[in-house]
Motif scaffolding. Structure first.
Motif: not given
Ligand code: AMP
Length: 188
Positions: A31, A57, A85, A88, A92, A146
């Motif tokens: 995601t 966030k 990811g 979270r 969800q 995070r």
């Molecule tokens: P990641 O690449 O998985 O570390 O995600 C980077 C950022 O994208 C996170 O810090 C969130 O801001 C957003 N994000 C990614 N996946 C989610 C999710 N499942 N729910 C909410 N925010 C997400």
């Protein structure tokens, strides 16, 4: 085969997802990557997500569920997927259960990559200092935030999937290839 790869920022989820993708011919659904793609395209969704991501966030559940629900209908997901990811939050995870149920897709396993949180902080700082492929949310202040959000909103998924009998854990402190060996043993 459909699995969730789960763990805090900096645990090596993305790397392991790529290994699993190659070995089992199933597709990584990150995601985070999807959202970064939307930001690059400067789509409405990307514009909404950018500030939240840069601020460390979470993006609202409805947006995430919507993109996953559309993505999973694509042809390349037929053999199976690796959720990276996502989910979270508990909300969800509940939405994912519903979605999978509706589409008659079975979630086989949830793999938790467990890491020592103290050591994670030093990994986070190291990653934040790397200049190549630096992400806009890769600085230690945001990554620490995070990690806090992970503890508060995402960690409750551990008992959630334990109750479903789907949770398995690997030691994320090992070397990349050793972590992957553990994952292979669990998936074979
Ligand atoms: P990641 O690449 O998985 O570390 O995600 C980077 C950022 O994208 C996170 O810090 C969130 O801001 C957003 N994000 C990614 N996946 C989610 C999710 N499942 N729910 C909410 N925010 C997400």
């Amino acid at each position: 085969m459909n699995i969730i790869l789960f763990g805090p920022p900096g645990c090596g989820k993305g790397t392991q997802a790529k290994f699993v993708e190659k070995r089992y011919g199933i597709v990584q659904l990150s995601t985070g990557d999807m959202l970064r793609g939307e930001i690059k395209k400067e789509s409405n969704l990307g514009l909404k997500a950018k500030n939240l991501i840069d601020d460390g966030k979470l993006v609202p559940d409805e947006i995430i569920i919507d993109i996953i629900s559309k993505r999973i209908d694509k042809d390349d997901c037929k053999n199976g997927v690796i959720f990276d990811g996502f989910p979270r939050t508990i909300s969800q995870a509940l939405a994912l259960d519903k979605l999978l149920d509706k589409k008659k897709i079975i979630l086989d396993k949830v793999i938790e990559i467990r890491v020592d949180e103290e050591i994670l902080l030093s990994r986070i700082e190291k990653r934040a200092n790397e200049t190549v492929n630096k992400r806009s949310d890769d600085n230690s202040e945001i990554l620490i935030k995070r990690l806090e959000i992970y503890k508060q909103d995402t960690k409750p998924l551990i008992p959630f999937y334990q109750k479903q009998g789907k949770l398995v854990t690997v030691d994320g402190m090992k070397k990349e290839n050793e972590v992957f060996n553990e994952i292979e043993l669990l998936l074979n």
